[in-house]
Design a protein around this motif. Structure first.
Motif, PDB file in Angstrom:
ATOM      1  N   TRP A   1       0.976  -1.007   0.503  1.00 57.32           N
ATOM      2  CA  TRP A   1       0.220   0.033  -0.272  1.00 57.32           C
ATOM      3  C   TRP A   1       0.936   1.357  -0.189  1.00 57.32           C
ATOM      4  O   TRP A   1       1.965   1.166   0.975  1.00 57.32           O
ATOM      5  N   ILE A   2      -0.067   2.477  -0.905  1.00 60.59           N
ATOM      6  CA  ILE A   2       1.225   3.649  -0.495  1.00 60.59           C
ATOM      7  C   ILE A   2       0.277   4.207   0.132  1.00 60.59           C
ATOM      8  O   ILE A   2      -0.632   5.256   0.637  1.00 60.59           O
ATOM      9  N   GLU A   3       0.630   4.252   1.622  1.00 60.83           N
ATOM     10  CA  GLU A   3       0.130   4.595   2.369  1.00 60.83           C
ATOM     11  C   GLU A   3      -0.228   6.155   2.748  1.00 60.83           C
ATOM     12  O   GLU A   3      -1.524   7.064   2.701  1.00 60.83           O
ATOM     13  N   GLU A   4       1.098   7.109   2.943  1.00 60.93           N
ATOM     14  CA  GLU A   4       0.581   8.876   2.326  1.00 60.93           C
ATOM     15  C   GLU A   4      -0.422   8.583   1.538  1.00 60.93           C
ATOM     16  O   GLU A   4      -0.981   9.756   2.065  1.00 60.93           O
ATOM     17  N   TRP A   5      -0.607   8.193   0.108  1.00 58.43           N
ATOM     18  CA  TRP A   5      -1.690   8.348  -0.769  1.00 58.43           C
ATOM     19  C   TRP A   5      -2.877   8.161  -0.684  1.00 58.43           C
ATOM     20  O   TRP A   5      -4.299   8.661  -0.552  1.00 58.43           O
ATOM     21  N   ALA A   6      -3.289   7.063   0.342  1.00 61.35           N
ATOM     22  CA  ALA A   6      -4.041   6.255   1.332  1.00 61.35           C
ATOM     23  C   ALA A   6      -4.899   7.924   2.060  1.00 61.35           C
ATOM     24  O   ALA A   6      -5.760   7.615   2.323  1.00 61.35           O
ATOM     25  N   GLU A   7      -4.085   7.474   3.106  1.00 57.19           N
ATOM     26  CA  GLU A   7      -4.463   8.900   3.863  1.00 57.19           C
ATOM     27  C   GLU A   7      -4.540  10.076   3.272  1.00 57.19           C
ATOM     28  O   GLU A   7      -5.802  10.225   4.250  1.00 57.19           O
ATOM     29  N   GLU A   8      -4.059  10.154   2.331  1.00 55.98           N
ATOM     30  CA  GLU A   8      -5.080  11.792   1.922  1.00 55.98           C
ATOM     31  C   GLU A   8      -6.316  11.497   0.720  1.00 55.98           C
ATOM     32  O   GLU A   8      -7.243  12.585   1.639  1.00 55.98           O
ATOM     33  N   ILE A   9      -5.952  10.151   0.413  1.00 52.97           N
ATOM     34  CA  ILE A   9      -7.492  10.470  -0.256  1.00 52.97           C
ATOM     35  C   ILE A   9      -9.052   9.642   1.036  1.00 52.97           C
ATOM     36  O   ILE A   9      -9.902  10.111   1.198  1.00 52.97           O
ATOM     37  N   ALA A  10      -8.491   8.508   2.218  1.00 52.97           N
ATOM     38  CA  ALA A  10      -9.340   7.709   2.693  1.00 52.97           C
ATOM     39  C   ALA A  10      -8.301   8.155   4.066  1.00 52.97           C
ATOM     40  O   ALA A  10      -8.528   6.840   4.636  1.00 52.97           O
ATOM     41  N   PRO A  11      -8.670   8.848   4.677  1.00 48.76           N
ATOM     42  CA  PRO A  11      -7.696   9.361   5.770  1.00 48.76           C
ATOM     43  C   PRO A  11      -7.989   8.233   7.099  1.00 48.76           C
ATOM     44  O   PRO A  11      -9.755   8.893   6.961  1.00 48.76           O
ATOM     45  N   GLY A  12      -7.769   7.590   7.997  1.00 49.15           N
ATOM     46  CA  GLY A  12      -7.868   7.152   9.265  1.00 49.15           C
ATOM     47  C   GLY A  12      -8.707   5.750   8.863  1.00 49.15           C
ATOM     48  O   GLY A  12      -9.420   5.182   9.674  1.00 49.15           O
TER      49      GLY A  12
END
Length: 498
Positions: free
Chosen positions: A192-203
């Motif tokens: 997973w690309i955690e930094e992009w995931a957090e921007e799009i779907a935080p938490g």
């Protein structure tokens, strides 16, 4: 009792299918359940996860297990994808599942995220630019448009991972399906690309990643009571249906390429290194260390179904006979098959169908043949994009209902100049699921293949020059009419929402 059995179930767009097979591939029993596709608004396509996915799975398991003459050693599920099913912390669905590329609701989010991350970085990290197939923009759409659902969302599922959850209580997703969750997954690093995931779907907690033939967990007593599968039975992670079907016909080594003739046309090529093209999808493969180039048209069999329906429901056999009596090239008819927009390589949901060259001498047979030829031109366009990306495949295997009757496959070979191997067993993704289940518990090797080729379709060189000329016309028609198509698409959307 005669030994161990493998249970495979596939959740499709309009039906679900199941297979019981022995190690080695012998089919013991099959089952099928039709279901409906919900399209509550223009551009939306949804499934009820409990009423369709789980209900079909339970019904198919009950039916197949009545015919079992041995112990079920493992189970595996595939399904339509990439999909987005939001669920609460207990795994209970919060709304119907948002389906794959045929659901176009997130167009604004696609445009925004493509601009934010940039085409070059998206292709390098994710293997694809963002399109209606991608999960990331749909997550952002959900967050913005259904905040009440979003606030309660603690898990996200696809069809195969939802069934795995219901069977085992394990929150997992296979690497291949994850690679269609653009821009959340890195195809080069398998994570997973955690930094992009957090921007799009935080938490949002993302599922644990497994390969399709890895064991996700074991059937719980509660799931055993519902399905009839014995508690403790290993459950493989599974994957998206087209990739399971590829496994079922041996498309798994670099250079292998599968062409699936279904409601839509789908193409998968296995490659060694990550390849990418702005008109294709780059994904991980189903075997560790492999990657894919993938492509999908928005229609194919859907066009023949449309023509059959407006012809009064005539049998396909009669329509095929009429089309076979028409000469190659349909006496100068060229159809653009974009009746539901187009996916690869155009990525244009506002594209529309077109029939060019009509005269009063053209009849139903001409139209039917021209529709088959249109899908072949679309396949050729995709093959050319694959070559541009550095792929293109060596061996082409054709599967799906459209391979029956020979006419359609012959047209595709004539238009593309490519031979096609036809497998003996064409049950589909559920058969591939049974193979993945066997691999998961050591009853089949990592590279084992249950398929046998029964025939090969060779291109007819006599038709090459004609089809080359008509293909040029096909390629010229879209850019020449794109602006008018888009204006008509906008009018259609306004009319349906008014």
């Amino acid at each position: 009792m005669s030994g161990e059995l493998l249970l495979g179930v596939d959740i499709g767009t309009s039906s679900s299918k199941g297979v019981l097979a022995r190690p080695g591939g012998e089919v013991v029993a099959t089952a099928e359940r039709p279901h409906s596709l919900s399209m509550p608004r223009p551009g939306w396509a949804e499934h009820d996860a409990e009423g369709v996915w789980w209900a079909d799975f339970v019904g198919i398991c009950r039916e197949l297990l009545e015919k079992a003459d041995g112990r079920v050693a493992a189970v595996c599920t595939s399904g339509i994808g990439a999909c987005l099913l939001p669920a609460d912390a207990a795994g209970k669905p919060l709304r119907p599942a948002i389906l794959y590329g045929i659901d176009t609701r997130a167009e604004a989010e696609i445009e925004e995220l493509n601009a934010r991350y940039g085409e070059e970085d998206l292709l390098r990290r994710c293997g694809s630019v963002l399109t209606t197939q991608a999960v990331g923009p749909k997550l952002l759409w959900l967050r913005r448009n259904e905040p009440g659902v979003w606030e309660r969302t603690a898990k996200v599922f696809m069809a195969n991972s939802f069934i795995a959850w219901r069977l085992t209580g394990e929150y997992v997703l296979d690497h291949h399906s994850a690679s269609q969750c653009d821009p959340l997954y890195d195809v080069r690093e398998y994570r997973w690309i955690e930094e992009w995931a957090e921007e799009i779907a935080p938490g949002l907690p993302l599922p644990r990643l497994l390969w399709p033939a890895e064991v996700a967990g074991e059937v719980t007593p509660e799931a055993a009571e519902e399905t009839g599968i014995p508690a403790g039975t290993p459950v493989a992670a599974g994957t998206i249906d087209a990739w399971s079907e590829g496994a079922s016909v041996g498309v798994q080594e670099p250079g292998d390429l599968m062409l699936m003739y279904g409601t839509t046309m789908f193409i998968i090529e296995v490659v060694r290194e990550p390849l990418h093209h702005p008109g294709l999808w780059g994904t991980t493969g189903i075997l560790p260390g492999t990657r894919n180039l993938a492509a999908g048209m928005a229609t194919s069999g859907a066009l023949t179904g449309w023509l059959r329906e407006i012809s009064g429901g005539l049998p396909y056999e009669r329509l095929t006979r009429e089309a076979a009596a028409v000469p190659p090239g349909s006496d100068g008819l060229v159809v653009l098959p974009y009746f539901a927009g187009e996916r690869t390589p155009l990525f244009d949901p506002r594209a529309r169908g077109l029939i060019g060259g009509l005269t009063l001498r053209h009849g139903r047979g001409h139209l039917y043949r021209a529709v088959l030829e249109a899908t072949a031109y679309g396949v050729r366009h995709i093959f050319e994009s694959m070559r541009e990306a550095g792929g293109g495949g060596e061996r082409l295997v054709a599967v799906g209902g459209g391979t029956k009757g020979r006419l359609w496959t012959q047209i595709v070979s004539d238009v593309t100049g490519r031979p096609q191997d036809l497998p003996e067993e064409t049950i589909g993704a559920a058969y591939g699921d049974a193979l993945l289940a066997a691999r998961a518990v050591g009853l089949a090797g990592r590279d084992e293949d249950w398929s046998r080729i029964s025939d090969t379709v060779e291109p007819d060189e006599a038709n090459r020059d004609l089809y080359d000329e008509l293909y040029r016309v096909y390629r010229e028609l879209y850019p020449a009419t794109r602006e008018q198509m888009h204006r008509l698409a906008d009018l259609q959307r306004e009319g349906s929402s008014g």
